[in-house]
Motif scaffolding. Structure first.
Motif, PDB file in Angstrom:
ATOM      1  N   SER A   1     -12.078  21.285  -9.107  1.00  0.00           N
ATOM      2  CA  SER A   1     -13.310  21.839  -9.421  1.00  0.00           C
ATOM      3  C   SER A   1     -13.140  23.306  -9.280  1.00  0.00           C
ATOM      4  CB  SER A   1     -14.126  21.490  -8.250  1.00  0.00           C
ATOM      5  OG  SER A   1     -13.614  22.295  -6.797  1.00  0.00           O
ATOM      6  N   GLY A   2     -14.105  24.166  -9.663  1.00  0.00           N
ATOM      7  CA  GLY A   2     -13.770  25.461  -9.853  1.00  0.00           C
ATOM      8  C   GLY A   2     -13.266  26.155  -8.348  1.00  0.00           C
TER       9      GLY A   2
ATOM     10  N   MET B   1     -18.495  32.290 -10.927  1.00  0.00           N
ATOM     11  CA  MET B   1     -18.591  30.956 -11.889  1.00  0.00           C
ATOM     12  C   MET B   1     -18.433  29.576 -11.156  1.00  0.00           C
ATOM     13  SD  MET B   1     -16.125  32.409 -15.077  1.00  0.00           S
ATOM     14  CE  MET B   1     -16.415  30.995 -16.209  1.00  0.00           C
ATOM     15  N   LEU B   2     -18.685  29.982  -9.763  1.00  0.00           N
ATOM     16  CA  LEU B   2     -18.608  28.684  -9.037  1.00  0.00           C
ATOM     17  C   LEU B   2     -19.912  28.023  -8.503  1.00  0.00           C
ATOM     18  CD1 LEU B   2     -15.490  29.695  -6.664  1.00  0.00           C
ATOM     19  CD2 LEU B   2     -15.595  28.710  -8.810  1.00  0.00           C
ATOM     20  N   ASP B   3     -19.955  27.040  -8.065  1.00  0.00           N
ATOM     21  CA  ASP B   3     -21.154  26.436  -7.568  1.00  0.00           C
ATOM     22  C   ASP B   3     -21.108  26.519  -5.958  1.00  0.00           C
ATOM     23  OD1 ASP B   3     -19.386  24.390  -6.151  1.00  0.00           O
ATOM     24  OD2 ASP B   3     -19.974  22.763  -7.386  1.00  0.00           O
TER      25      ASP B   3
END
Lengths: 275, 287
Positions: free
Chosen positions: A141-142, A169-171
């Motif tokens: 994942s990011g 850019m991450l959740d």
């Protein structure tokens, strides 16, 4: 003398164009966690690049751990000491296996193989990615990729890590993972400079520096800085929602000892007022 | 009337390989004309795959997407027309600017759609106005613009095709708070005038709660929840268990409620919270 000292620095990318940094002064102590805020184009990222000699000042000096960044003989040593983590995790990973990626830095520094093994393991454990060491980066994942990028820096044993919008850019989970990792670095005595647009991240720092048009607008601990809600809004910055609510209540005559900066502080404050 | 109807939509990557993975699984929903749908979910939850099926960039493994009642894959050779009707703005769209002036870049879509020069000119200028790009910038090279302006120019290129459905994948990522608020306000202004349907993917729960009529929550390829922001964000535990967060202000108000303060569920904005707190204080004669 401060660990990092930026003195009267001016810088422009193009000789004819106006200065991106205009007589800027910064002092950062060893082990300090500093957040750098400001709108796009205010010179934050340029300031970050000065710290590891990616760019050199047109005027003024940048001293990192007693080393002048303009001294070319020291460039290599400065870059080993000051790691840089960027926004896009995909642009920062080079190998097809995670532990090889983390080993890339120390390999290039000529660290002996046994020590590389040790450093890679330790770095991956610090960012909590050790169990993924044999995996391929593109499946992560990011937030995990960003943590691997951080491990790659740690394996070079830096004294300072500069983060340029590492969570943009991450959740939400990824953001939290990266922020927890940053706090771990601080606990390990590493100096941290965090550039961010998320005010909820900036409140975790020891000190907040707000930049505008290439100069320092205001600085102080998060409570001092975020109490200046009007100033920040005027310069197109936000405050955490917790602070904004408290500030509005201040406007109708409510009193408090300290400006709440996060969820818990705001809840405690309001509970006291409302119950 | 529903403009988009999604029926049991699924997409599987790498079928019959060891890497087979269900990216989207059995998603169904119906979206009315003029609705703003927020789409949230953790990285890898299937959001991007889902939105790419809305305009036929990805062909579903099974299930259907109906646009104004017709299956978009009914005539596969005409799928190109669907892409003018469902406009897609990707993440970091500024990397897709290519022409030597902003004007030419924005006109690429409408020109390919076959409009006359006069119509193209009108569409380009309207689109630029919607996203707040001044006339002066139209003559510049897109590469000389600031980051925020580039993002706007790229979005204008899609708006200029005048799509009935606009899909925005993380339109505000990487912008500063001011740029973010401005861009969202412009999108909403455009939406008000054009009354089109919008899908907006975002990791910012604050943004989603402000602008969406309904929110889709995706988790592991499935549509886990579909409801108003108020009802969605009232379910703090469920949202957090899917790797998401509720807006900070919502969390503050929910925690106070749990501690016995008399507050309603699903408070989404600072203004709402302020209103409720002031009400309580008045009721208790504290102000």
């Amino acid at each position: 003398m401060s660990f990092i000292s930026v003195e009267n620095v001016k810088f422009s990318y193009d000789e004819d164009k106006k200065n991106v940094l205009n007589d800027i002064n910064l002092k950062i102590e060893q082990g300090e966690f500093v957040a750098l805020l400001g709108h796009n184009g205010c010179g934050k990222s340029t300031a970050a690049k000065l710290l590891n000699a990616m760019i050199l000042p047109d005027e003024g000096v940048v001293i990192v751990d007693k080393m002048n960044t303009s001294d070319e003989k020291l460039t290599y040593e400065i870059r080993r000491n000051v790691g840089l983590v960027l926004q896009n995790p995909d642009n920062q990973l080079v190998a097809s296996v995670i532990e090889e990626d983390v080993a890339f830095g120390p390999e290039n520094l000529g660290v002996p193989p046994e020590e590389i093994r040790e450093r890679v393991d330790r770095a991956l454990k610090t960012v909590d990615m050790y169990e993924y060491r044999k995996h391929a980066p593109h499946k992560l994942s990011g937030g995990q990729k960003q943590r691997v990028a951080i491990a790659g820096i740690l394996a070079m044993q830096p004294t300072c890590v500069v983060f340029d919008e590492p969570t943009a850019m991450l959740d939400p989970n990824g953001r939290e993972e990266v922020m927890n990792t940053i706090l771990t670095l601080k606990q390990n005595g590493i100096t941290v400079v965090l550039i961010t647009h998320y005010m909820n991240e900036a409140v975790m720092a020891d000190r907040v520096i707000v930049m505008d048009k290439g100069v320092v607008l205001t600085e102080g601990n998060p409570r001092e800085v975020f109490s200046q809600v009007n100033l920040l809004k005027k310069h197109s910055l936000d405050v955490p929602q917790a602070t904004e609510l408290a500030y509005k209540l201040l406007g109708i005559g409510l009193k408090f000892d300290e400006m709440p900066l996060n969820t818990d502080e705001c809840v405690d404050y309001l509970e006291g007022v409302l119950k | 009337m529903s403009i988009i109807e999604v029926k049991n939509l699924s997409f599987v990557y790498g079928i019959d390989t060891p890497f087979e993975k269900k990216a989207v699984e059995d998603v169904s929903l119906s979206v009315d004309e003029g609705e703003v749908i927020g789409l949230i979910g953790h990285t890898g939850s299937g959001k991007s795959t889902f939105v790419q099926m809305l305009n036929g960039l990805i062909k579903p493994t099974s299930g259907q997407v109906l646009l104004a009642g017709r299956d978009i894959w009914e005539k596969p050779k005409e799928i190109r027309n669907i892409r003018f009707k469902v406009g897609m703005v990707f993440q970091y769209p500024e990397y897709q600017l290519f022409d030597d002036t902003v004007y030419k870049d924005i006109s690429f879509g409408p020109r390919n759609k076959g409009y006359s020069e006069k119509e193209i000119d009108e569409k380009v200028r309207n689109a630029a106005r919607f996203v707040g790009l001044s006339e002066r910038l139209l003559k510049e090279s897109p590469f000389d613009l600031s980051g925020g302006e580039k993002r706007r120019a790229a979005i204008a290129g899609i708006i200029a095709m005048d799509p009935d459905v606009l899909v925005l994948d993380e339109p505000t990522a990487g912008l500063d708070p001011k740029g973010k608020n401005l861009l969202l306000a412009q999108i909403m202004q455009y939406h008000k005038q054009r009354k089109n349907t919008i899908f907006i993917v975002s990791h910012s729960m604050e943004d989603i709660s402000r602008i969406a009529d309904r929110v889709m929550v995706m988790n592991k390829g499935r549509l886990e929840m579909l409801d108003t922001p108020r009802n969605i964000f009232a379910q703090v535990e469920k949202i957090e268990s899917m790797g998401l967060r509720v807006p900070q202000i919502t969390k503050i108000m929910m925690t106070l409620k749990e501690r016995g303060v008399n507050l309603p569920d699903g408070i989404l904005t600072v203004e709402q919270a302020f209103f409720e707190v002031v009400n309580l204080l008045k009721k208790e004669g504290k102000i």
